[in-house]
Design a protein around this motif. Sequence first.
Motif, short mmCIF file in Angstrom:
data_model
loop_
_atom_site.label_atom_id
_atom_site.label_comp_id
_atom_site.label_asym_id
_atom_site.label_seq_id
_atom_site.Cartn_x
_atom_site.Cartn_y
_atom_site.Cartn_z
N GLN A 179 0.83 -1.20 0.00
CA GLN A 179 0.00 0.00 0.00
C GLN A 179 0.86 1.26 0.00
N THR A 180 1.98 1.22 0.73
CA THR A 180 2.85 2.41 0.74
C THR A 180 3.50 2.64 -0.61
N VAL A 181 3.73 1.55 -1.37
CA VAL A 181 4.23 1.72 -2.74
C VAL A 181 3.16 2.38 -3.59
N ARG A 182 1.91 1.88 -3.51
CA ARG A 182 0.83 2.44 -4.32
C ARG A 182 0.54 3.90 -3.95
N ASP A 183 0.77 4.27 -2.72
CA ASP A 183 0.49 5.63 -2.27
C ASP A 183 1.65 6.59 -2.54
N SER A 184 2.79 6.08 -2.99
CA SER A 184 3.97 6.93 -3.15
C SER A 184 3.94 7.67 -4.48
N PRO A 185 4.52 8.86 -4.52
CA PRO A 185 4.60 9.60 -5.79
C PRO A 185 5.64 8.98 -6.71
#
Length: 444
Positions: free
Chosen positions: A344-350
Motif C-alpha cells: 500500500q505504501t508503494v501504491r500511495d507513493s509519488p
Amino acid sequence: MPLSAIRFVRLAGRLLSALAAVTALVVVFLALIALTDGAVSGLAAWSATLAAGAALALWRGRRRGRPARLAPFLPVAVAAALTAAVCVPTAPTARRYPPALPFVATQHWSLATGSRVAVYHYPPAHRGTRRPLPLVYLNGGPVRGISVLDHRFLQLLARRGYDVYAYEQAGGGRSDLLPMSQYTISRSVRDLAAFVDRLGRGKVDVLGFSSGGVVLTRALADPGVAARLHRAVVAEPGPMDGPTARVAGHRGRTSARGLAPAMTGPRSTHVPRYAVAFGLMRLGLLTPGTALIGQAEGDNAFTAADLGSDTASAYCARDAHRIPVEDTAQNFSFSPAASLRVQQTVRDSPSIAPQLRLSRTPAMLMIAECSSQLRQWATAVLADDPAVRRTQYMPGVGHHMWNGLDGNNDRAAAAITAFLEDEPAPVPDYPTRAGIPAFLHDRR
C-alpha cells in the motif's frame, strides 16, 4: 391440499425464514467487523450483532404464547455460534519463528533503523576465486522468509566465488516484527542502507528479486543509499511507485496459474477466523493493523498452501506438473498483513522517475519469459534509469528464475556474474531502451 402437505409447506417456510435470519445476522456481523476494524478480536461486532438479533427476536415474539415466543431466538443462537468462531484464535498469538536451518547459521543484526534482522552468510567456497566485493541478496515477498530454493541459489553464487550475504527484511522469516505502522517501502530502503553500513565492507553489489527489486530500484533513486552500491541487479521487479502500480499492461508468456495441481497442505483460510480476516484485508475492508487478529497470530496461521495459485504463476505453463517444492513447512514464513501494508505504501507513493533519472550506479535488469509481473513494471525501470547497462530476457523461466529446473540456476547465475564482472552477456541485450514499445507487444 392434504393437512400433511400444508404442515410441510409451513415448516419449509419457517426453515427458510430462519435461514434468512441467520444469513442476515452473519452479514450484519461481517459489516460490523469491517466498520469496527475487528475491535477486541471481533467481540465488539459479535456483541452488537447478538444484541441486535436478541432485540429483534423479542419484538417478533411479543404477541406469541410463551413456547412460541422462544422460536425467534433460534436463528440468533445459530448465528451467534457461527460468528463466535471468528472471534476465537486457533493459532498462537505470540510469534513463533521458524527453527534454525541445518545448512547455514542464522545471525541477528540490530540495524541503526531499529530493525533486528536475520542474516545468512555464504562465504566463497574457494578462497582463490574470491570476488572483491560482497554480494547482498534482497528476497521477494514483501515481508517473507527466504525460501530453501533461494538459499540453494545463494550457495551456487558462493561456489562461484562470491561472498554472499542475505537478510530477511523486518517482519519476515526469523527477523523481528515491527509495529504495523512502520512497515513501509521507505523503511525497507533505509534498512538496506543500514545493513550495508553494519556490514562495514564499503560498497556492495546487490541482487534484488521481485519486491526486493522494488527496494533496490528505490535505493538507486536515493543518492544517499545509492552511494553505498557498486552494481545492482534488478530481477523481475514489482511496481516501483504509485504511478507504475496503477498502469495496465501485458504479462509474459502463459504461466502455470490454473494449470498446475492445487497446492496441498493445511490452509489457514479453511478456518473461519482467518478466512474472514485475510479475505477482508485483501478486499481493503480491514486495515493491515486490524484488531481482529494480531500480526504475530496472522503470521503463525498463514501457510504455504494459502498462497494458492500464486506459486504456480511463478512458473511457465510447460512446468505446470513439475513445479519444485520451494520451501519446507518449517522454514516457510509470510506476513500477509505487513506485506499488504508495504504494498500500500508503494501504491500511495509519488513517482520516483525524476530521482531515478539521476542514477549513476551501473545496473542490470532481468525479465523472465513467462513473467507473471506486468512487463511495464520492468520497462519503467529501464526507461527511467539511464544507468541500466544491459537487460537480460531469460527464456524458459517464469517469475522465479532460479528454480532448480533444467539448469535454470546456472543460466541465471551466468547472467548475474557476467554483469558483476563486466564480462559479455550470455544472452542478447533485450529489450533495449529504444525497443521497449516493441517488447511490450511481443508475446514471445
